[in-house]
Design a protein around this motif. Structure first.
Motif, mmCIF file in Angstrom:
data_model
loop_
_atom_site.group_PDB
_atom_site.id
_atom_site.type_symbol
_atom_site.label_atom_id
_atom_site.label_comp_id
_atom_site.label_asym_id
_atom_site.label_seq_id
_atom_site.Cartn_x
_atom_site.Cartn_y
_atom_site.Cartn_z
ATOM 1 N N LYS A 14 0.859 -1.181 0.000
ATOM 2 C CA LYS A 14 0.000 0.000 0.000
ATOM 3 C C LYS A 14 0.897 1.234 0.000
ATOM 4 O O LYS A 14 1.892 1.285 0.718
ATOM 5 C CB LYS A 14 -0.922 -0.028 1.208
ATOM 6 C CG LYS A 14 -1.905 -1.188 1.197
ATOM 7 C CD LYS A 14 -2.703 -1.280 2.476
ATOM 8 C CE LYS A 14 -1.866 -1.775 3.638
ATOM 9 N NZ LYS A 14 -2.684 -2.003 4.860
ATOM 10 N N LEU A 15 0.530 2.229 -0.809
ATOM 11 C CA LEU A 15 1.433 3.347 -1.076
ATOM 12 C C LEU A 15 0.882 4.660 -0.532
ATOM 13 O O LEU A 15 -0.286 4.993 -0.754
ATOM 14 C CB LEU A 15 1.672 3.466 -2.581
ATOM 15 C CG LEU A 15 2.159 2.183 -3.269
ATOM 16 C CD1 LEU A 15 2.298 2.414 -4.766
ATOM 17 C CD2 LEU A 15 3.480 1.707 -2.670
ATOM 18 N N ALA A 16 1.752 5.406 0.141
ATOM 19 C CA ALA A 16 1.366 6.664 0.764
ATOM 20 C C ALA A 16 2.423 7.718 0.515
ATOM 21 O O ALA A 16 3.493 7.445 -0.032
ATOM 22 C CB ALA A 16 1.146 6.464 2.266
ATOM 23 N N TYR A 17 2.125 8.943 0.948
ATOM 24 C CA TYR A 17 3.026 10.087 0.761
ATOM 25 C C TYR A 17 3.028 10.898 2.051
ATOM 26 O O TYR A 17 1.990 11.052 2.704
ATOM 27 C CB TYR A 17 2.513 10.968 -0.381
ATOM 28 C CG TYR A 17 3.568 11.541 -1.295
ATOM 29 C CD1 TYR A 17 3.930 10.872 -2.459
ATOM 30 C CD2 TYR A 17 4.172 12.762 -1.018
ATOM 31 C CE1 TYR A 17 4.877 11.421 -3.323
ATOM 32 C CE2 TYR A 17 5.106 13.309 -1.873
ATOM 33 C CZ TYR A 17 5.466 12.633 -3.030
ATOM 34 O OH TYR A 17 6.401 13.169 -3.884
ATOM 35 N N GLU A 18 4.197 11.395 2.405
ATOM 36 C CA GLU A 18 4.317 12.260 3.590
ATOM 37 C C GLU A 18 3.950 13.693 3.197
ATOM 38 O O GLU A 18 4.482 14.248 2.241
ATOM 39 C CB GLU A 18 5.739 12.163 4.121
ATOM 40 C CG GLU A 18 6.178 13.141 5.184
ATOM 41 C CD GLU A 18 5.309 13.260 6.404
ATOM 42 O OE1 GLU A 18 4.504 14.214 6.411
ATOM 43 O OE2 GLU A 18 5.446 12.469 7.344
ATOM 44 N N ALA A 19 3.019 14.289 3.937
ATOM 45 C CA ALA A 19 2.492 15.604 3.581
ATOM 46 C C ALA A 19 3.507 16.732 3.720
ATOM 47 O O ALA A 19 3.271 17.841 3.237
ATOM 48 C CB ALA A 19 1.260 15.908 4.439
ATOM 49 N N ASN A 20 4.641 16.469 4.360
ATOM 50 C CA ASN A 20 5.613 17.551 4.560
ATOM 51 C C ASN A 20 6.296 17.993 3.270
ATOM 52 O O ASN A 20 7.036 18.973 3.272
ATOM 53 C CB ASN A 20 6.657 17.183 5.621
ATOM 54 C CG ASN A 20 7.562 16.032 5.207
ATOM 55 O OD1 ASN A 20 7.483 15.526 4.088
ATOM 56 N ND2 ASN A 20 8.407 15.593 6.118
ATOM 57 N N ALA A 46 5.651 14.026 -7.481
ATOM 58 C CA ALA A 46 4.722 13.008 -6.988
ATOM 59 C C ALA A 46 4.408 11.993 -8.080
ATOM 60 O O ALA A 46 4.338 10.781 -7.826
ATOM 61 C CB ALA A 46 3.447 13.669 -6.480
ATOM 62 N N ALA A 47 4.233 12.466 -9.323
ATOM 63 C CA ALA A 47 3.964 11.567 -10.437
ATOM 64 C C ALA A 47 5.167 10.674 -10.729
ATOM 65 O O ALA A 47 5.021 9.474 -10.997
ATOM 66 C CB ALA A 47 3.581 12.373 -11.680
ATOM 67 N N VAL A 48 6.364 11.256 -10.682
ATOM 68 C CA VAL A 48 7.596 10.474 -10.888
ATOM 69 C C VAL A 48 7.719 9.398 -9.823
ATOM 70 O O VAL A 48 8.056 8.239 -10.119
ATOM 71 C CB VAL A 48 8.827 11.411 -10.874
ATOM 72 C CG1 VAL A 48 10.116 10.592 -10.788
ATOM 73 C CG2 VAL A 48 8.837 12.299 -12.115
ATOM 74 N N ASN A 49 7.455 9.767 -8.584
ATOM 75 C CA ASN A 49 7.557 8.799 -7.493
ATOM 76 C C ASN A 49 6.540 7.675 -7.656
ATOM 77 O O ASN A 49 6.851 6.502 -7.419
ATOM 78 C CB ASN A 49 7.351 9.511 -6.154
ATOM 79 C CG ASN A 49 8.531 10.370 -5.781
ATOM 80 O OD1 ASN A 49 9.672 10.091 -6.124
ATOM 81 N ND2 ASN A 49 8.267 11.463 -5.071
ATOM 82 N N ARG A 50 5.335 8.026 -8.056
ATOM 83 C CA ARG A 50 4.308 6.988 -8.254
ATOM 84 C C ARG A 50 4.683 6.060 -9.391
ATOM 85 O O ARG A 50 4.483 4.838 -9.308
ATOM 86 C CB ARG A 50 2.959 7.675 -8.545
ATOM 87 C CG ARG A 50 1.774 6.703 -8.585
ATOM 88 C CD ARG A 50 1.546 6.072 -7.222
ATOM 89 N NE ARG A 50 0.443 5.129 -7.244
ATOM 90 C CZ ARG A 50 0.506 3.894 -7.716
ATOM 91 N NH1 ARG A 50 1.656 3.442 -8.221
ATOM 92 N NH2 ARG A 50 -0.543 3.098 -7.694
ATOM 93 N N GLN A 51 5.243 6.613 -10.451
ATOM 94 C CA GLN A 51 5.664 5.800 -11.594
ATOM 95 C C GLN A 51 6.809 4.868 -11.196
ATOM 96 O O GLN A 51 6.852 3.701 -11.614
ATOM 97 C CB GLN A 51 6.092 6.705 -12.746
ATOM 98 C CG GLN A 51 6.498 5.948 -14.006
ATOM 99 C CD GLN A 51 6.873 6.869 -15.148
ATOM 100 O OE1 GLN A 51 7.093 8.069 -14.936
ATOM 101 N NE2 GLN A 51 6.952 6.345 -16.351
ATOM 102 N N LEU A 87 5.532 -2.324 -6.864
ATOM 103 C CA LEU A 87 5.149 -2.099 -5.477
ATOM 104 C C LEU A 87 3.702 -1.677 -5.326
ATOM 105 O O LEU A 87 3.234 -1.445 -4.210
ATOM 106 C CB LEU A 87 6.067 -1.031 -4.853
ATOM 107 C CG LEU A 87 7.519 -1.467 -4.672
ATOM 108 C CD1 LEU A 87 8.375 -0.299 -4.192
ATOM 109 C CD2 LEU A 87 7.614 -2.632 -3.688
ATOM 110 N N ASP A 88 2.979 -1.583 -6.442
ATOM 111 C CA ASP A 88 1.570 -1.223 -6.369
ATOM 112 C C ASP A 88 0.667 -2.428 -6.609
ATOM 113 O O ASP A 88 -0.503 -2.290 -6.940
ATOM 114 C CB ASP A 88 1.242 -0.115 -7.354
ATOM 115 C CG ASP A 88 1.570 -0.485 -8.795
ATOM 116 O OD1 ASP A 88 2.224 -1.521 -9.015
ATOM 117 O OD2 ASP A 88 1.171 0.272 -9.700
#
Length: 274
Positions: A2-8, A260-265, A272-273
């Motif tokens: 499961k994939l998440a992002y840190e809001a900072n 964010a798009a690069v990281n998701r790709q 990992l998705d």
């Protein structure tokens, strides 16, 4: 995974000024409108978000409003990050009281993970007993977090007591808390993050996936730095870890939406998705 992002990523981090004279009021905080980060995280295709404890306290409308902000974007609260000095034994009571407050709010907001960072460095350097004192308080906080239904872990960090691989070992030999493996901080501190993950595979509780450019000292989108991320991913898989992986990109001066798009790709390219 499961994939998440840190809001900072959208605003960085500040501290509360009142903590200078009142330890119980000290929190990390990302300044600005948290909703901006939530929108970007959801738009990039991530399923969860992590944020600092101070942002939960500061959210207009409290945890109920924050929960609705997450639900409206299809996001889960993967973790809440807090930190402290830990090494000053006569301040343990004050720090624990602050952590209790953060734990209660994190649990109320529906977080899964409770992440601890920090560990002060004295003006004359680290002392062996600092690792002992920090381990004792961390274990107490971890027990309290577990009782609230959270998964506690420690996040090694540049500029903290446990920066290098040897310092992480010293701290972990004095504590039973789980590891939040921030692979860029481990690499920047001189450790091999994949090896650290393998060494503590039985304590791997959470992962911060991150890349680092040593020539600038800055964090960069995944695959654009020098961290051996493929080695890290292999070590994560070998450990049997199957929980949230959170991308963190604080302090990046480039286009955050593109990042964010690069990281998701990148995560998708490594399977990992699934």
């Amino acid at each position: 995974m499961k994939l998440a992002y840190e809001a900072n990523a959208w605003g960085g981090v500040v501290g509360t000024a009142s903590a200078v004279t009142d330890l119980t009021s000290g929190f990390y905080l990302t300044p600005g409108d948290v909703s901006v980060g939530l929108d970007a995280i959801a738009a990039a295709g991530f399923d969860g978000v992590e944020l600092f404890d101070g942002n939960l306290f500061a959210f207009d409308g409290g945890t109920a409003a924050f929960g609705e902000a997450l639900r409206s974007r299809g996001l889960a609260l993967t973790g809440v990050y807090s930190g402290g000095h830990f090494i000053y034994r006569d301040a343990h009571g004050d720090e624990f009281a602050r952590f209790e407050r953060s734990i209660d709010v994190a649990a109320e907001a529906g977080a899964r993970h409770f992440v601890l960072g920090g560990g002060a460095i004295r003006f004359d350097g680290r002392r062996d007993d600092d690792f002992v004192a920090m381990g004792a308080l961390m274990d107490r906080v971890a027990e309290r977090a577990r009782a609230a239904g959270l998964i506690p872990s420690y996040h090694p960090h540049l500029g903290s007591l446990a920066e290098s691989g040897a310092q992480v070992d010293a701290l972990f030999s004095n504590s039973t808390i789980g590891l939040c493996a921030d692979v860029a901080h481990l690499a920047a501190g001189g450790a091999d993050p994949a090896e650290v993950i393998r060494r503590y595979s039985d304590r791997l509780a959470y992962v911060h996936l991150k890349d680092y450019n040593p020539s600038t000292g800055g964090f960069v989108p995944l695959g654009r730095g020098t961290v051996d991320l493929d080695g890290v991913v292999a070590a994560i898989r070998e450990s049997g870890y199957d929980d949230w992986i959170t991308v963190e990109l604080d302090g990046y001066e480039g286009d955050l939406t593109e990042a964010a798009a690069v990281n998701r790709q990148f995560l998708a390219s490594r399977g990992l998705d699934d």
